[in-house]
Design a protein around this motif. Sequence first.
Motif, PDB file in Angstrom:
ATOM      1  N   UNK A  65      69.346  45.969  52.783  1.00 30.04           N
ATOM      2  CA  UNK A  65      69.902  46.482  51.607  1.00 30.04           C
ATOM      3  C   UNK A  65      70.070  48.059  51.471  1.00 30.04           C
ATOM      4  N   UNK A  66      69.332  48.865  52.470  1.00 23.54           N
ATOM      5  CA  UNK A  66      69.742  50.282  52.607  1.00 23.54           C
ATOM      6  C   UNK A  66      70.978  50.492  53.263  1.00 23.54           C
ATOM      7  N   UNK A  67      71.145  49.634  54.284  1.00 24.74           N
ATOM      8  CA  UNK A  67      72.332  49.668  55.119  1.00 24.74           C
ATOM      9  C   UNK A  67      73.732  49.582  54.050  1.00 24.74           C
ATOM     10  N   UNK A  68      73.477  48.635  53.231  1.00 26.04           N
ATOM     11  CA  UNK A  68      74.606  47.972  52.548  1.00 26.04           C
ATOM     12  C   UNK A  68      74.861  49.176  51.404  1.00 26.04           C
ATOM     13  N   UNK A  69      73.946  49.835  50.997  1.00 25.80           N
ATOM     14  CA  UNK A  69      73.788  50.771  49.936  1.00 25.80           C
ATOM     15  C   UNK A  69      74.506  51.992  50.587  1.00 25.80           C
ATOM     16  N   UNK A  86      79.370  47.362  40.808  1.00 23.35           N
ATOM     17  CA  UNK A  86      78.286  46.138  40.755  1.00 23.35           C
ATOM     18  C   UNK A  86      77.589  46.052  42.230  1.00 23.35           C
ATOM     19  N   UNK A  87      78.207  46.321  43.246  1.00 28.08           N
ATOM     20  CA  UNK A  87      77.723  46.006  44.429  1.00 28.08           C
ATOM     21  C   UNK A  87      76.548  47.085  44.617  1.00 28.08           C
ATOM     22  N   UNK A  88      77.067  48.448  44.293  1.00 29.22           N
ATOM     23  CA  UNK A  88      76.000  49.373  44.533  1.00 29.22           C
ATOM     24  C   UNK A  88      74.682  49.408  43.513  1.00 29.22           C
ATOM     25  N   UNK A  89      74.808  48.766  42.337  1.00 30.36           N
ATOM     26  CA  UNK A  89      73.709  48.465  41.432  1.00 30.36           C
ATOM     27  C   UNK A  89      73.061  47.422  42.149  1.00 30.36           C
ATOM     28  N   UNK A  90      73.502  46.556  42.581  1.00 30.97           N
ATOM     29  CA  UNK A  90      72.777  45.170  43.276  1.00 30.97           C
ATOM     30  C   UNK A  90      71.945  45.733  44.653  1.00 30.97           C
ATOM     31  N   UNK A  91      72.405  46.379  45.287  1.00 36.71           N
ATOM     32  CA  UNK A  91      72.061  47.008  46.602  1.00 36.71           C
ATOM     33  C   UNK A  91      70.785  47.982  46.261  1.00 36.71           C
ATOM     34  N   UNK A  92      71.130  48.759  45.436  1.00 36.19           N
ATOM     35  CA  UNK A  92      70.190  49.942  45.267  1.00 36.19           C
ATOM     36  C   UNK A  92      68.967  49.215  44.425  1.00 36.19           C
ATOM     37  N   UNK A  93      68.972  48.344  43.353  1.00 33.72           N
ATOM     38  CA  UNK A  93      68.013  47.578  42.711  1.00 33.72           C
ATOM     39  C   UNK A  93      67.239  46.802  43.858  1.00 33.72           C
ATOM     40  N   UNK A 151      84.570  46.755  54.467  1.00 32.26           N
ATOM     41  CA  UNK A 151      83.834  45.680  55.318  1.00 32.26           C
ATOM     42  C   UNK A 151      82.647  45.719  55.879  1.00 32.26           C
ATOM     43  N   UNK A 152      82.002  46.604  56.044  1.00 35.96           N
ATOM     44  CA  UNK A 152      80.829  46.871  56.532  1.00 35.96           C
ATOM     45  C   UNK A 152      79.792  46.615  55.412  1.00 35.96           C
ATOM     46  N   UNK A 153      80.104  46.909  54.073  1.00 36.61           N
ATOM     47  CA  UNK A 153      79.328  46.629  52.908  1.00 36.61           C
ATOM     48  C   UNK A 153      79.242  45.179  52.612  1.00 36.61           C
ATOM     49  N   UNK A 154      80.463  44.676  52.760  1.00 38.10           N
ATOM     50  CA  UNK A 154      80.332  42.953  52.600  1.00 38.10           C
ATOM     51  C   UNK A 154      79.762  42.428  53.610  1.00 38.10           C
ATOM     52  N   UNK A 155      79.708  42.870  54.911  1.00 38.67           N
ATOM     53  CA  UNK A 155      78.938  41.936  55.850  1.00 38.67           C
ATOM     54  C   UNK A 155      77.454  42.085  55.611  1.00 38.67           C
ATOM     55  N   UNK A 156      76.964  43.333  55.425  1.00 35.95           N
ATOM     56  CA  UNK A 156      75.644  43.565  55.148  1.00 35.95           C
ATOM     57  C   UNK A 156      75.060  42.831  54.042  1.00 35.95           C
ATOM     58  N   UNK A 157      76.147  42.914  52.897  1.00 36.62           N
ATOM     59  CA  UNK A 157      75.731  42.199  51.932  1.00 36.62           C
ATOM     60  C   UNK A 157      75.487  40.690  52.125  1.00 36.62           C
ATOM     61  N   UNK A 158      76.419  40.032  52.757  1.00 30.79           N
ATOM     62  CA  UNK A 158      75.938  38.733  52.929  1.00 30.79           C
ATOM     63  C   UNK A 158      75.094  38.486  53.960  1.00 30.79           C
ATOM     64  N   UNK A 159      74.625  39.445  55.067  1.00 28.93           N
ATOM     65  CA  UNK A 159      73.484  39.194  55.794  1.00 28.93           C
ATOM     66  C   UNK A 159      72.178  39.497  54.864  1.00 28.93           C
ATOM     67  N   UNK A 160      72.106  40.399  53.838  1.00 27.64           N
ATOM     68  CA  UNK A 160      71.045  40.509  53.156  1.00 27.64           C
ATOM     69  C   UNK A 160      70.811  39.585  51.953  1.00 27.64           C
TER      70      UNK A 160
END
Length: 211
Positions: A65-69, A86-93, A151-160
Amino acid sequence: MRNGDDLEGFDGEASSASMISAASSPYQPTTEPVSQRRGLGGLRCDLDYLRGTLGRLKLAEVLLALTAFICIETIMECSPCEGLYFFEFVSCSALVVTGALLLLFSLNLHTRIPQINWNLTDLVNTGLSTFFFFIASVVLAALNHKTGAEIAAVVFGFLAMAVYAVNTFVAVKKWRMSSRQQSSRQSSDYIRARTESREVVHRPEIQRLDA
């Protein structure tokens, strides 16, 4: 002049008086360890939890979550920006809530608040994080501009999302197990209470003794 017997009696009376005054003095020497007198002396790191499955999953979730943020924060331009926000809010929360739970569990602080069902709390957090990371990653993947940070944010988002899904499965099993243990404990307490009440009814002398 005082003779030897008088001096010995005087010394005995003085020593007795000193012992009494020392016993009645409020400033007694303490043998309490220094670590117990400190305000944070009751805190300890639960290494068994951190080495276990749930602890490792929590650590992985916080890092992902930290890496995605961080990845989403490096994006300077966006159009449209709804998916990014929206992705920023989800990863931070997810980072804040999961980090707080990791801190509570690793320091055993949750045991000081037994009124909260922590197994259910962990289950709700992991379930919601799985769902929202999936939605946020899909939306960002559909609306991004193919930049490296997106692209990196999407990848780490799916990993999370995947790690949170595994944690949800483990949390469900743990919650069911704790619910069964609690129900069995309540049923045993009920059976014990019924047994004791029947013994009182069949043995009236117990009532007279209690009265």
